[in-house]
Every structure is written in structure tokens, then in C-alpha cells.
Write an enzyme that holds these catalytic residues in place. Structure first.
Site, short mmCIF file in Angstrom:
data_model
loop_
_atom_site.label_atom_id
_atom_site.label_comp_id
_atom_site.label_asym_id
_atom_site.label_seq_id
_atom_site.Cartn_x
_atom_site.Cartn_y
_atom_site.Cartn_z
N ARG A 26 0.80 -1.23 0.00
CA ARG A 26 0.00 0.00 0.00
C ARG A 26 0.83 1.28 0.00
NH1 ARG A 26 -4.00 -0.24 4.70
NH2 ARG A 26 -2.81 -2.01 5.47
N ASP A 120 7.86 -1.96 10.80
CA ASP A 120 6.99 -0.85 10.39
C ASP A 120 6.17 -0.32 11.56
OD1 ASP A 120 5.31 -2.98 10.71
OD2 ASP A 120 4.35 -2.81 8.74
N ASN A 242 1.34 1.60 6.94
CA ASN A 242 1.01 0.80 5.77
C ASN A 242 0.80 1.63 4.51
OD1 ASN A 242 0.78 -1.91 7.05
ND2 ASN A 242 -0.74 -0.81 8.26
N ASN A 400 34.16 44.55 6.80
CA ASN A 400 32.88 44.81 6.14
C ASN A 400 33.00 44.34 4.69
OD1 ASN A 400 30.53 45.97 4.94
ND2 ASN A 400 30.40 47.26 6.76
N ALA A 403 28.28 44.50 -0.77
CA ALA A 403 27.22 43.84 -1.54
C ALA A 403 27.75 43.34 -2.87
CB ALA A 403 26.09 44.84 -1.78
N ASN A 409 36.86 30.93 -5.29
CA ASN A 409 37.69 29.98 -4.55
C ASN A 409 37.97 28.72 -5.33
OD1 ASN A 409 34.88 29.47 -4.34
ND2 ASN A 409 35.24 28.07 -2.64
C1 UD1 Z 1 -0.19 -8.87 12.36
C2 UD1 Z 1 -0.78 -9.87 13.35
C3 UD1 Z 1 -2.06 -9.28 13.94
C4 UD1 Z 1 -1.77 -7.95 14.58
C5 UD1 Z 1 -1.11 -7.00 13.60
C6 UD1 Z 1 -0.66 -5.77 14.31
C7 UD1 Z 1 -0.16 -12.06 12.52
C8 UD1 Z 1 -0.62 -13.27 11.80
N1 UD1 Z 1 -1.05 -11.09 12.67
O1 UD1 Z 1 -1.12 -8.75 11.31
O2 UD1 Z 1 -2.58 -10.17 14.90
O3 UD1 Z 1 -2.98 -7.38 15.08
O4 UD1 Z 1 0.06 -7.62 13.03
O5 UD1 Z 1 -0.16 -4.82 13.41
O6 UD1 Z 1 0.97 -12.01 12.94
N2 UD1 Z 1 6.14 -9.93 7.72
C9 UD1 Z 1 7.24 -10.66 7.33
N3 UD1 Z 1 7.05 -11.80 6.63
C10 UD1 Z 1 5.82 -12.26 6.30
C11 UD1 Z 1 4.69 -11.52 6.71
C12 UD1 Z 1 4.88 -10.36 7.42
O7 UD1 Z 1 8.37 -10.28 7.61
O8 UD1 Z 1 5.75 -13.33 5.66
C13 UD1 Z 1 6.35 -8.71 8.49
C14 UD1 Z 1 5.81 -7.49 7.79
O9 UD1 Z 1 6.81 -6.89 6.99
C15 UD1 Z 1 5.45 -6.60 8.97
C16 UD1 Z 1 5.06 -7.59 10.07
O10 UD1 Z 1 5.64 -8.83 9.69
O11 UD1 Z 1 6.56 -5.86 9.41
C17 UD1 Z 1 3.57 -7.75 10.23
O12 UD1 Z 1 3.02 -8.23 9.03
P1 UD1 Z 1 1.62 -7.75 8.51
O13 UD1 Z 1 1.31 -8.46 7.23
O14 UD1 Z 1 1.55 -6.27 8.51
O15 UD1 Z 1 0.68 -8.35 9.66
P2 UD1 Z 1 -0.81 -8.04 9.87
O16 UD1 Z 1 -1.61 -8.74 8.85
O17 UD1 Z 1 -1.00 -6.59 10.02
#
Ligand code: UD1
Ligand code: CA
Length: 479
Positions: A26, A120, A242, A400, A403, A409
Site C-alpha cells: 500500500r 513498520d 502501511n 565589512n 554587496a 575559490n
Molecule cells: C499482524 C498480526 C495481527 C496484529 C497485527 C498488528 C499475525 C498473523 N497477525 O497482522 O494479529 O494485530 O500484526 O499490526 O501475525 N512480515 C514478514 N514476513 C511475512 C509476513 C509479514 O516479515 O511473511 C512482516 C511485515 O513486513 C510486517 C510484520 O511482519 O513488518 C507484520 O506483518 P503484517 O502483514 O503487517 O501483519 P498483519 O496482517 O497486520
């Protein structure tokens, strides 16, 4: 607020896993999401620095989308406080948060407590993480939760009575579960040994066909391991980024926090909603800052300093009583004292002045509109009030500088220094071709191009002599 108190501080070493492999669709950007900036620093840097403050043993960053860029960024970012090595593990493809943490397991010793963070979610505070670790007591599963008026999209905290039974993801939740407003923040503390066992049992039988880290809650309950919910009220700490809109909203909220903290110290901001600090700002007493100013890197303002509207100031020390008039750009560099900008007590700068790296101005110096100063030292009381350039120059006391005058330089290959000794008067529209020294007390006549050093105390003029021709006829149009 810890609802069920843990059994005292954990003695276990703490290791941190930061999940940063997700795509950030997003954001609609080529830049990996965790490298987008909040208050001038990458989102991931905020998280890593918070972990650093906790004095953890290992920090493991799980990378995937944009892995090369993210890893290079972290290796390049200088961290004075680092007491740990950052390990990177790759998650390819990205099969969910549980799968992400699985990739980190080889780096996580069994005797530790693992704190899971998201790259994030930049504004989580150290105190909160300490309290979370304490709530887990080194043996239990501790979840950081928050109550949101609009919980849509988040994993819900499902309880039986007071005790937590499961986290159910929004897409998997029933209507009744969707009505729950207590949500999982994405942050937990869990003993490494148990985490390893639980992750081995994950499956992806859910609405998103992902391996959910949140499924370990059910497993803890089944294994009779208590699950603690450490609930906080400050939703900003767990707010994720996001989209560009969420990033901007978080930026404003964070800036307002910083503005308020400064105002509590006595700093007078004309409008806390029109203030941006991307770094650190130290202020003595009675500092006034007008609207729309941006501070970057390390800036310090001495007692009674006034900053006019619309100034951008980076890596600069400003001494007591100096006044920076509106629309001034002061751009010190981050590389130590030589690189930063220094402004002495009682100096008057601007409006519309530009000070670049290595501009070192003593007390009572005046720099006026459309004057640029780079890598130059101006001694006490020196003035350049209009339309001028000083580069690689040493300017003596009370000089001084007229202007429209400039120091040439740069000869196209090398930079050379200009020295203007004390009490010199440089007229308007002069060019001082470096290297050249203007002797103390001397005067350079307006319009001169100076290519050789001048003796002290004399008038030097280097320009075509003025002639007036009598009887000269202006050309007339032919009939
Ligand atoms: C997750 C939680 C949810 C919580 C929310 C809070 C899970 C299944 N769900 O959901 O319960 O309320 O965070 O914000 O954990 N990421 C990876 N690898 C992956 C997937 C994600 O590194 O395969 C990282 C993403 O980059 C991000 C973080 O994990 O930094 C969270 O992933 P995201 O997909 O945003 O989780 P949510 O669906 O928001
Ligand atoms: Ca997801």
C-alpha cells in the site's frame, strides 16, 4: 497496565527479532517500506535503536522484499549505542509472520527471551518493552495488546473469563469475535525454547493460507503455559505504517510529542503543530521558534536565541542571543565540528541567508539577505549584509564585506583559500581570486577583481579607469 503480573524481572538474556520482509504494497513505492522515513530516520532505524537501548544480546532482522537495500541501509547506519551485532536472515518467499520468525530460529539461543517487533511499527518505547518482558517473567508468553475504537484488520484477543485463549486474525474471526476491541499489537515476548517448539507445529489452514505467529497462543494454552496480556492505552506506540497517509499521520503525531516535550522545558514554539524535528534539538532558556521551522541532525540553541519563521537548520550550534531571521537555510554537515555550522553570541543572520558546512561565525557577526557562506571563519563583528559569497575564507574582526562581492575559490580543479585580515573594507561587486590575502585595515575599491595579495592599510583598486568622452555621438537610426 499488566493485567496478570509476571513473577518478577527475567534474568534471561533478551534477543530481538524484527520482522521486515513484507512488501508494503500500500505504500506504492519502489523503496522498501521499512526504509521510509519518520522524523528523518528510516522506520527500521527507530525500531533498531529502541532495541539497542534495551541492551539486548542479538538483534535479528528478517528481510525479504528489498532485502539487499534494507541490509545495506542497516550496515551503513552508524549507531554509537550499538552493543550488539545485527544479524540478517532472509525470508523468501514470505509465507506469514510465523514463517518469518521461523527463519530467525537458527540465530536464537535456547536460553533467551525473544522479543518480536515489526520494522513498520516505529514508535514502540523501551519502557513498554521492559514491562512486557517483565510480564512474561522469562517463562511465559507475554502479548502486548491495545484497545482500539476501530479494531478492523487486527488480530483480536479472545479470552475466557480473564485468561487469554487465542488471537484470531480479522479475516478468520466470527462476527462476535470482530466485536472485540482488544487487539494484538504485533509485539510479544516469548521464551526461545518454547517458541521453537511451537513454531514447529504451525500450519497455514486459515483464511490467508499463511503461517501465523499468532497461532502460538493456542499452543501455549494447550501446553498449560500462562499467556499474559500487557495492555497499554497509548495506541501511537503500536501504530503501524502501511500507507503514505498513515506515515504522514504518524509523523504529525510524533512531531507533536516532540514539540510538547520541548515546550515543557520552556521552549516557546509559536505553533506546536507547525514544527519539525528530524534529529535532536537542545535548547537553553528563553528560546523562541516561529512557525514552519525544520531542525535536522544535531542542533543546539543558546539562551534567548530567536528563530524566525520558515528556517531550515541542520547540524548547527547557535550561541546565546543570536537571531536567525525568516527563510534562512543553515546546513551544517554531520561529520564533526569542522563540518557543522557555528554561530556566535548575538549574531544576526538572514532573512534569506544560506550557511553551508564549515561556516564558523563568531559573536556579533551579521549575515544578511542572499549571502552564502561555506567553509569559512568570520571573526567577531564581521559583516556581509547583502548578496555575497564567502567560500574557503578567513575573515578578520570587524571586516565589512560589500554587496555583490564574491570569493572565487575554485579554479575549476582545486579550491583555494582567501584571507581577509581584520578591519578590511571590501567594496561592492568585488571578485577576490584565491589564493589571495587582503592586508589588515586595507580597502578594496568597488568593482575590483583582486588577483594578488594587497598590503595592509592601503586602498587597492583593480578595474578599468573611468573615462568620459566629450563629442561622442550615439548611433542614429538610418532613414
Ligand atoms: C499482524 C498480526 C495481527 C496484529 C497485527 C498488528 C499475525 C498473523 N497477525 O497482522 O494479529 O494485530 O500484526 O499490526 O501475525 N512480515 C514478514 N514476513 C511475512 C509476513 C509479514 O516479515 O511473511 C512482516 C511485515 O513486513 C510486517 C510484520 O511482519 O513488518 C507484520 O506483518 P503484517 O502483514 O503487517 O501483519 P498483519 O496482517 O497486520
Ligand atoms: Ca498480513
Amino acid at each position: 497496565m499488566t493485567e496478570i503480573s509476571g513473577n518478577g524481572a527475567t534474568q534471561r538474556p533478551v534477543d530481538v527479532v524484527i520482522m521486515a520482509a513484507g512488501k508494503g504494497t500500500r505504500m506504492k513505492s519502489k523503496l522498501p517500506k521499512v526504509l521510509h522515513r519518520l522524523a528523518g530516520r528510516a522506520l527500521l532505524d527507530h525500531v533498531i535503536d529502541t532495541a539497542a537501548g534495551l541492551q539486548v544480546r542479538h538483534v535479528v532482522v528478517v528481510t525479504g522484499h528489498g532485502a539487499i537495500e534494507v541490509e545495506a541501509h542497516c550496515q551503513g547506519a552508524t549507531r554509537a549505542t550499538a552493543t550488539f551485532d545485527i544479524n540478517f536472515v532472509r525470508q523468501e518467499p514470505q509465507l506469514g509472520t510465523g514463517h518469518a520468525v521461523q527463519q530467525a530460529l537458527p540465530v536464537l539461543p535456547d536460553d533467551g527471551v525473544v522479543v518480536v517487533l515489526s520494522g513498520d511499527v516505529p514508535l514502540i518505547r523501551q519502557e513498554t518493552l521492559r514491562a512486557l518482558i517483565e510480564a512474561g517473567g522469562g517463562e511465559q508468553l507475554a502479548l502486548l495488546t491495545v484497545t482500539l475504537a476501530d479494531p478492523a484488520g487486527y488480530g483480536r484477543i479472545v479470552r475466557r473469563g480473564a485468561s487469554v485463549q487465542a488471537i484470531v486474525e480479522h479475516k478468520d474471526a466470527s462476527e462476535a469475535q470482530r466485536a472485540i476491541t482488544e487487539v494484538y499489537s504485533g509485539i510479544m515476548a516469548v521464551p526461545a525454547r518454547r517458541l521453537r517448539a511451537w513454531l514447529a507445529r504451525l500450519d497455514n489452514q486459515n483464511a490467508q493460507h499463511e503461517y501465523y505467529l499468532t497461532d502460538i497462543v493456542k499452543m501455549a494454552v494447550a501446553d498449560g503455559v500462562p499467556v499474559m496480556a500487557h495492555r497499554i492505552v497509548d495506541a501511537l506506540q503500536v501504530a503501524g505504517v502501511n500507507s503514505p497517509l498513515q506515515l504522514a499521520e504518524l509523523e504529525r503525531a510524533y512531531q507533536l510529542q516532540q514539540a510538547r516535550a520541548l515546550m515543557e522545558q520552556g521552549v516557546r514554539l509559536a505553533d506546536p503543530a507547525r514544527f519539525d524535528l528530524r534529529g535532536t534539538l537542545a535548547c537553553a532558556q528563553d528560546v523562541e521558534i516561529d512557525v514552519n521551522c525544520v531542525f535536522e541532525g544535531r542542533v543546539s540553541l543558546g539562551e534567548g536565541v530567536k528563530i524566525g519563521a520558515n528556517c531550515v537548520i541542520a547540524n548547527t550550534q547557535i550561541a546565546a542571543g543570536a537571531v536567525i531571521h525568516p527563510f534562512t537555510h543553515i546546513q551544517g554537515g554531520p561529520q564533526g565540528a569542522q563540518d557543522q555550522v557555528e554561530i556566535g553570541a548575538g549574531a544576526l543572520i538572514g532573512p534569506f541567508a544560506r550557511l553551508r558546512p564549515g561556516a564558523h561565525l563568531s559573536a556579533e557577526v551579521h549575515i544578511g539577505n542572499f549571502v552564502e557562506v561555506k567553509n569559512s571563519t568570520l571573526a567577531r563583528g564581521a559583516k556581509a549584509n547583502h548578496l555575497a559569497y564567502l567560500g574557503d575564507t578567513s575573515v578578520g574582526e570587524r571586516v565589512n564585506y560589500g554587496a555583490g562581492s564574491i570569493t572565487a575559490n575554485y579554479d575549476g580543479a582545486n579550491k583555494q583559500r582567501t584571507v581577509i585580515e581584520a578591519d578590511v573594507h571590501i567594496g561592492s561587486n568585488c571578485v577576490l581570486v584565491a589564493p589571495v590575502t587582503i592586508g589588515a585595515g586595507g580597502t578594496v575599491g568597488g568593482g575590483s577583481t583582486i588577483t594578488a595579495s594587497t598590503p595592509p592599510g592601503v586602498l587597492t583598486v583593480a578595474r578599468g579607469r573611468q573615462v568620459s568622452l566629450a563629442g561622442w555621438q550615439r548611433p542614429a537610426k538610418k532613414e
